[in-house]
Motif scaffolding. Structure first.
Motif, PDB file in Angstrom:
ATOM      1  N   ILE A  54       0.805  -1.220   0.000  1.00 18.31           N
ATOM      2  CA  ILE A  54       0.000   0.000   0.000  1.00 18.31           C
ATOM      3  C   ILE A  54       0.841   1.275   0.000  1.00 18.31           C
ATOM      4  N   ALA A  55       2.123   1.169   0.348  1.00 17.64           N
ATOM      5  CA  ALA A  55       2.978   2.359   0.369  1.00 17.64           C
ATOM      6  C   ALA A  55       3.147   2.909  -1.039  1.00 17.64           C
ATOM      7  N   GLY A  56       3.117   4.223  -1.164  1.00 12.51           N
ATOM      8  CA  GLY A  56       3.301   4.846  -2.469  1.00 12.51           C
ATOM      9  C   GLY A  56       2.478   6.111  -2.615  1.00 12.51           C
ATOM     10  N   THR A  79      -8.683 -19.066   2.669  1.00 12.55           N
ATOM     11  CA  THR A  79      -8.821 -18.093   1.594  1.00 12.55           C
ATOM     12  C   THR A  79      -8.979 -16.684   2.174  1.00 12.55           C
ATOM     13  N   VAL A  80      -8.178 -15.759   1.689  1.00 10.58           N
ATOM     14  CA  VAL A  80      -8.262 -14.370   2.147  1.00 10.58           C
ATOM     15  C   VAL A  80      -9.341 -13.642   1.363  1.00 10.58           C
ATOM     16  N   TYR A  81     -10.281 -13.060   2.075  1.00 11.80           N
ATOM     17  CA  TYR A  81     -11.372 -12.320   1.445  1.00 11.80           C
ATOM     18  C   TYR A  81     -10.948 -10.879   1.132  1.00 11.80           C
ATOM     19  N   SER A  82     -10.322 -10.207   2.105  1.00  8.06           N
ATOM     20  CA  SER A  82      -9.868  -8.838   1.890  1.00  8.06           C
ATOM     21  C   SER A  82      -8.887  -8.428   2.978  1.00  8.06           C
ATOM     22  N   ASN A  83      -8.113  -7.402   2.699  1.00  3.82           N
ATOM     23  CA  ASN A  83      -7.212  -6.791   3.671  1.00  3.82           C
ATOM     24  C   ASN A  83      -7.556  -5.313   3.802  1.00  3.82           C
ATOM     25  N   ILE A  87     -11.136   4.073   8.142  1.00  5.47           N
ATOM     26  CA  ILE A  87     -10.540   2.839   7.632  1.00  5.47           C
ATOM     27  C   ILE A  87     -10.140   3.018   6.171  1.00  5.47           C
ATOM     28  N   GLY A  88      -9.284   2.148   5.660  1.00  5.56           N
ATOM     29  CA  GLY A  88      -8.875   2.214   4.273  1.00  5.56           C
ATOM     30  C   GLY A  88      -8.586   0.844   3.705  1.00  5.56           C
ATOM     31  N   ALA A  89      -8.639   0.737   2.379  1.00  7.63           N
ATOM     32  CA  ALA A  89      -8.364  -0.541   1.720  1.00  7.63           C
ATOM     33  C   ALA A  89      -7.860  -0.285   0.314  1.00  7.63           C
ATOM     34  N   LEU A  90      -6.986  -1.171  -0.152  1.00  5.52           N
ATOM     35  CA  LEU A  90      -6.420  -1.073  -1.493  1.00  5.52           C
ATOM     36  C   LEU A  90      -6.742  -2.326  -2.290  1.00  5.52           C
ATOM     37  N   ASP A  91      -7.304  -2.116  -3.472  1.00  6.20           N
ATOM     38  CA  ASP A  91      -7.504  -3.215  -4.415  1.00  6.20           C
ATOM     39  C   ASP A  91      -6.183  -3.392  -5.162  1.00  6.20           C
ATOM     40  N   THR A  92      -5.389  -4.367  -4.732  1.00  9.93           N
ATOM     41  CA  THR A  92      -4.038  -4.521  -5.276  1.00  9.93           C
ATOM     42  C   THR A  92      -4.033  -4.870  -6.757  1.00  9.93           C
ATOM     43  N   SER A  93      -5.073  -5.504  -7.256  1.00  7.89           N
ATOM     44  CA  SER A  93      -5.111  -5.882  -8.670  1.00  7.89           C
ATOM     45  C   SER A  93      -5.332  -4.672  -9.571  1.00  7.89           C
ATOM     46  N   LYS A  94      -6.161  -3.728  -9.121  1.00  6.73           N
ATOM     47  CA  LYS A  94      -6.466  -2.542  -9.915  1.00  6.73           C
ATOM     48  C   LYS A  94      -5.790  -1.288  -9.375  1.00  6.73           C
TER      49      LYS A  94
END
Length: 220
Positions: A49-51, A135-139, A181-188
């Motif tokens: 998520i860093a960047g 299975t990981v649903y989300s981070n 709270i925050g979340a990153l969609d790593t694929s997109k």
């Protein structure tokens, strides 16, 4: 605007259900649980998520009739650092006018202000939602907004003299819209962060609040 409201409502629902519930059962009998990441997982997720990010700010509010509205401020950038610090650059001070006392002269000055200031946040924790089969649903990460303050000055010209009025914006950990709270969609590489406002203090007068501010953007 209608689509934006639907996105915000859905996002708020996901935030609330994802953090408030310890587990739920899917159709295959798999339990979805929320747990804090291990130190190794945190290091990996922080690297992901860093960047630098670029996007917009969407702030929601209710009018006196409890009708929901959402305003958008575009072209806002921010950066997440490895030390868990988040710095939001060039945040328009005018976006906070709706949370201030209606009809007040300082409110009007804030509404018309063209000044910008930086906002600094901290990641308080990192969590994963995982099924019992592994299975990981989300981070996602929690934002340390409790007792945090964002300060800036509003300048008004009174009888030919510029007078500075201090404004203090306070953030909370939770509110009617969910959690900070925050979340990153790593694929997109899409990111969304929600801050909960607890109040705005202007010239020693404080207005309580319980609204949501969304930062929605893309990793550069």
């Amino acid at each position: 605007m209608k689509n934006l409201k639907k996105i915000l409502i859905l996002a708020a629902y996901c935030v609330i259900t994802g953090t408030a519930l310890t587990s739920c059962l899917d159709s295959d009998g798999n339990y979805l649980t929320t747990r804090e990441m291990t130190d190794i997982e945190k290091a990996k997720y922080l690297t992901e998520i860093a960047g630098e990010y670029s996007g917009m700010v969407v702030h929601t509010y209710l009018d006196r009739n409890e009708k929901a509205y959402a305003d958008t401020v575009k072209n806002v950038s921010w950066e997440i650092y490895q030390d868990k610090t988040i710095e939001i650059e060039d945040l328009p001070d005018a976006m906070f006018w709706r949370y201030m006392k209606s009809g007040d002269d300082i409110t009007e000055a804030t509404k018309n202000s063209t000044t910008k200031s930086n906002l600094e946040l901290t990641i308080a924790g990192m969590f994963t939602q995982q099924y019992t089969d592994g299975t990981v649903y989300s981070n996602y990460f929690a934002l340390d907004g409790k007792n945090k303050e964002h300060k800036f000055d509003i300048i008004r010209n009174e009888d030919g003299t510029d007078i500075s009025y201090p404004v203090t914006v306070k953030f909370a950990d939770s509110g009617r819209y969910g959690f900070s709270i925050g979340a990153l969609d790593t694929s997109k590489k899409n990111i969304s962060m929600q801050l909960i406002l607890s109040g705005v203090k202007v010239d020693n007068t404080e207005q309580k609040s319980d609204e949501a501010i969304w930062f929605i953007g893309k990793k550069l």
